[in-house]
Write an enzyme that holds these catalytic residues in place. Structure first.
Site, PDB file in Angstrom:
ATOM      1  N   ARG A   1       0.799  -1.231   0.000  1.00  0.00           N
ATOM      2  CA  ARG A   1       0.000   0.000   0.000  1.00  0.00           C
ATOM      3  C   ARG A   1       0.832   1.282   0.000  1.00  0.00           C
ATOM      4  O   ARG A   1       0.306   2.371  -0.180  1.00  0.00           O
ATOM      5  CB  ARG A   1      -0.953  -0.003   1.211  1.00  0.00           C
TER       6      ARG A   1
ATOM      7  N   GLY B   1       3.267 -15.787   7.200  1.00  0.00           N
ATOM      8  CA  GLY B   1       2.671 -15.423   8.487  1.00  0.00           C
ATOM      9  C   GLY B   1       3.745 -15.092   9.519  1.00  0.00           C
ATOM     10  O   GLY B   1       4.927 -15.420   9.349  1.00  0.00           O
TER      11      GLY B   1
HETATM   12  C1  UD1 Z   1      -0.376  -9.311  13.803  1.00  0.00           C
HETATM   13  C2  UD1 Z   1      -0.938 -10.185  14.910  1.00  0.00           C
HETATM   14  C3  UD1 Z   1      -2.158  -9.497  15.517  1.00  0.00           C
HETATM   15  C4  UD1 Z   1      -1.795  -8.114  16.021  1.00  0.00           C
HETATM   16  C5  UD1 Z   1      -1.153  -7.316  14.897  1.00  0.00           C
HETATM   17  C6  UD1 Z   1      -0.643  -6.010  15.430  1.00  0.00           C
HETATM   18  C7  UD1 Z   1      -0.457 -12.436  14.161  1.00  0.00           C
HETATM   19  C8  UD1 Z   1      -1.016 -13.675  13.569  1.00  0.00           C
HETATM   20  N1  UD1 Z   1      -1.319 -11.433  14.346  1.00  0.00           N
HETATM   21  O1  UD1 Z   1      -1.350  -9.165  12.799  1.00  0.00           O
HETATM   22  O2  UD1 Z   1      -2.645 -10.273  16.586  1.00  0.00           O
HETATM   23  O3  UD1 Z   1      -2.934  -7.442  16.495  1.00  0.00           O
HETATM   24  O4  UD1 Z   1      -0.038  -8.031  14.345  1.00  0.00           O
HETATM   25  O5  UD1 Z   1      -0.206  -5.209  14.361  1.00  0.00           O
HETATM   26  O6  UD1 Z   1       0.721 -12.363  14.460  1.00  0.00           O
HETATM   27  N2  UD1 Z   1       5.572 -10.178   8.792  1.00  0.00           N
HETATM   28  C9  UD1 Z   1       6.654 -10.894   8.307  1.00  0.00           C
HETATM   29  N3  UD1 Z   1       6.436 -12.063   7.680  1.00  0.00           N
HETATM   30  C10 UD1 Z   1       5.185 -12.567   7.515  1.00  0.00           C
HETATM   31  C11 UD1 Z   1       4.096 -11.853   8.034  1.00  0.00           C
HETATM   32  C12 UD1 Z   1       4.310 -10.654   8.664  1.00  0.00           C
HETATM   33  O7  UD1 Z   1       7.803 -10.451   8.430  1.00  0.00           O
HETATM   34  O8  UD1 Z   1       5.086 -13.650   6.944  1.00  0.00           O
HETATM   35  C13 UD1 Z   1       5.837  -8.920   9.485  1.00  0.00           C
HETATM   36  C14 UD1 Z   1       5.186  -7.724   8.797  1.00  0.00           C
HETATM   37  O9  UD1 Z   1       6.071  -7.142   7.880  1.00  0.00           O
HETATM   38  C15 UD1 Z   1       4.908  -6.816   9.957  1.00  0.00           C
HETATM   39  C16 UD1 Z   1       4.658  -7.757  11.129  1.00  0.00           C
HETATM   40  O10 UD1 Z   1       5.222  -8.991  10.738  1.00  0.00           O
HETATM   41  O11 UD1 Z   1       6.032  -6.035  10.271  1.00  0.00           O
HETATM   42  C17 UD1 Z   1       3.170  -7.936  11.447  1.00  0.00           C
HETATM   43  O12 UD1 Z   1       2.511  -8.407  10.293  1.00  0.00           O
HETATM   44  P1  UD1 Z   1       1.055  -7.886   9.902  1.00  0.00           P
HETATM   45  O13 UD1 Z   1       0.629  -8.582   8.676  1.00  0.00           O
HETATM   46  O14 UD1 Z   1       1.067  -6.400   9.925  1.00  0.00           O
HETATM   47  O15 UD1 Z   1       0.218  -8.319  11.167  1.00  0.00           O
HETATM   48  P2  UD1 Z   1      -0.990  -9.315  11.241  1.00  0.00           P
HETATM   49  O16 UD1 Z   1      -0.539 -10.696  10.936  1.00  0.00           O
HETATM   50  O17 UD1 Z   1      -2.099  -8.757  10.448  1.00  0.00           O
END
Ligand code: UD1
Ligand code: CA
Length: 453
Positions: free
Chosen positions: A16, A79
């Site tokens: 985004r 994830g």
């Molecule tokens: C996650 C939490 C959620 C919390 C939220 C807060 C999980 C399953 N959920 O949500 O409970 O309220 O954060 O913001 O953990 N990232 C990676 N690799 C991946 C996926 C994500 O490096 O495969 C990193 C993203 O770049 C980001 C962070 O992890 O910096 C969080 O990922 P994001 O997708 O924003 O969070 P959610 O999974 O939606």
């Protein structure tokens, strides 16, 4: 804290943002988002910093080439649980880990200290918010945390919970080694959820501690440029407030930008649209006019900077008058009572007590003595296209207007230089020097006229 590791999740692409740069390299307050997180972790005394990267990993690594970091690639973003799994091979088996996100830049040292100092082997940062939509909810039973449920997997009742998971944790490394391997992706998003280890740990009798951040902005993530701009303003307002509490008069906090650190004395006044970058100090009663940009510079007590002046690695003494429209470049150093006026540029130049250059001058690689006055339009010709040379100007010198001082050259004390001179040789003290063509009047000369057809 001893034996503390930091794991920063930074693999997300940040679609985004609509950018060729990975999200964690977008700047907030002049620094990449990820830099904020890393700096905070280091302040906390984290011994090992693991960064999980994915999209455009080369760019991210290049941006942090000078830091000691354990880089771990997550080629596919399956994830948050999968992301931390990638770190296991380099994660110590004892000690604790802080788990942070590279796109949650303003997490604070105080909050992380609280989080890492609980008695629990598993502590997480949670907060009650008015609009929890989209975030993981904290499920409690008899007051104790039993699970985290994601928005897309939550029941209608669970969706009513206002306590959310900020995505920041401090966990025993043993817990990560034990439970992460058991994750599955049987959920609404088909992702490996880091949050699923909460339930696993609880089932094994581990009690989860929760801590709240001091400020809500500490847990705010950045997904698009609108959120980035909003968080920037929130942070600037917070910094402005801190400075006002220290006695700074900020004329309009909504038009204040500090991209670094500012140390201040008493009664500093900062007018609108000033940008302060890097490490700066302003002494007592310093006044900064509108529109100035001041980077890595030190300004001593009583100095007044008029609008639209630019400083870069300058050291300014007490009771100076600078600007409007002055430019102080690296190693511009002024002593006491110095005046630098409009359209005057200093570079690697030292001005002694009471020296003045009030209009339209360039002084580069030079020293200017006490009480010396540099006339309008004067320049030091310090560069022959290859080498730089020095100009040395003594005390009580008077340099007339529009003088070129061709370096290397020295003017002794109390020298007077006639206006319009081009000085190529050293001048001994007390002398008057004039180096320009005499004025001649040509008799009988007639201005050409256009012939009429
Ligand atoms: C996650 C939490 C959620 C919390 C939220 C807060 C999980 C399953 N959920 O949500 O409970 O309220 O954060 O913001 O953990 N990232 C990676 N690799 C991946 C996926 C994500 O490096 O495969 C990193 C993203 O770049 C980001 C962070 O992890 O910096 C969080 O990922 P994001 O997708 O924003 O969070 P959610 O999974 O939606
Ligand atoms: Ca996600």
């Amino acid at each position: 804290m001893t034996n503390l590791t930091t794991i920063i999740m930074a693999a997300g692409k940040g679609t985004r943002m609509k950018s060729t740069r990975p999200k964690v390299l977008q700047p907030l307050a002049g620094k990449p988002l990820l830099q904020h997180v890393l700096t905070t972790a280091k302040k906390l005394g984290s011994q090992k910093n693991i960064i999980i990267y994915g999209f455009e990993g080369r760019q991210v690594k290049d941006a942090f080439a000078n830091e000691s970091i354990d880089w771990v690639e997550q080629a596919e973003q399956l994830g948050t649980g999968h992301a931390v799994q990638m770190a296991l091979p380099v994660l110590p088996t004892d000690g604790k880990s802080l788990i942070l996100s590279g796109d949650v830049p303003l997490i604070g040292v105080d909050t992380l200290e609280k989080l890492s100092n609980t008695d629990s082997r598993f502590a997480m940062l949670t907060i009650n918010i008015a609009n929890p939509f989209g975030l993981g909810r904290i499920v409690r039973k008899d007051g104790k945390v039993i699970a985290i449920v994601e928005e897309k997997d939550a029941t209608d009742t669970q969706k009513q919970i206002s306590e959310i998971n900020s995505g920041v944790y401090c966990v025993d490394n043993a817990i990560l080694h034990n439970y992460l391997k058991n994750l599955n992706n049987n959920n609404a998003q088909g992702e490996y959820y880091l949050t699923d280890i909460v339930k696993m740990a609880v089932d094994d009798g581990i009690e989860i501690a929760t801590v709240s951040p001091t400020y809500q902005f500490e847990i705010e993530g950045v997904n698009d440029r609108i959120q980035l701009a909003n968080l920037e303003r929130t942070w600037q307002a917070h910094q402005a407030e801190n400075l006002m509490k220290q006695g700074v008069h900020i004329i309009d906090p909504s038009r204040f930008d500090l991209r670094g650190t500012l140390t201040v004395g008493r009664d500093v006044e900062i007018d609108i649209n000033v940008i302060i970058e890097g490490d700066c100090t302003f002494g007592d009663n310093v006044k900064i006019g509108a529109g100035c940009v001041i980077k890595n510079s030190h300004i001593a007590s009583g100095t007044v900077v008029q609008p639209y002046s630019l400083f870069d690695n300058a050291v300014v003494g007490e009771q100076n008058q600078i600007g409007t429209f002055s430019r102080l470049r690296p190693n511009a150093v002024t002593a006491k009572d110095v005046h630098i006026g409009n359209f005057v540029e200093l570079k690697n130049t030292q001005m002694a007590d009471g020296a003045k250059a009030n209009h339209l001058a360039y002084l580069g690689d030079s020293t200017v003595g006490e009480r010396t006055n540099i006339g309008a339009g004067t320049i030091t010709a310090n560069y022959d296209g290859v080498n730089k040379f020095k100009t040395t100007i003594g005390n009580d010198v008077s340099v007339g207007s529009n003088v070129v001082l061709v370096a290397p050259v020295t003017l002794g004390d109390k020298v007077t230089v006639g206006a319009g001179s081009t000085i190529t040789k050293d001048v001994a003290e007390d002398k008057l020097v004039v180096a320009r063509g005499r004025q001649t009047v040509i008799d009988g000369w007639v201005r050409p006229v256009k012939e009429k057809k």
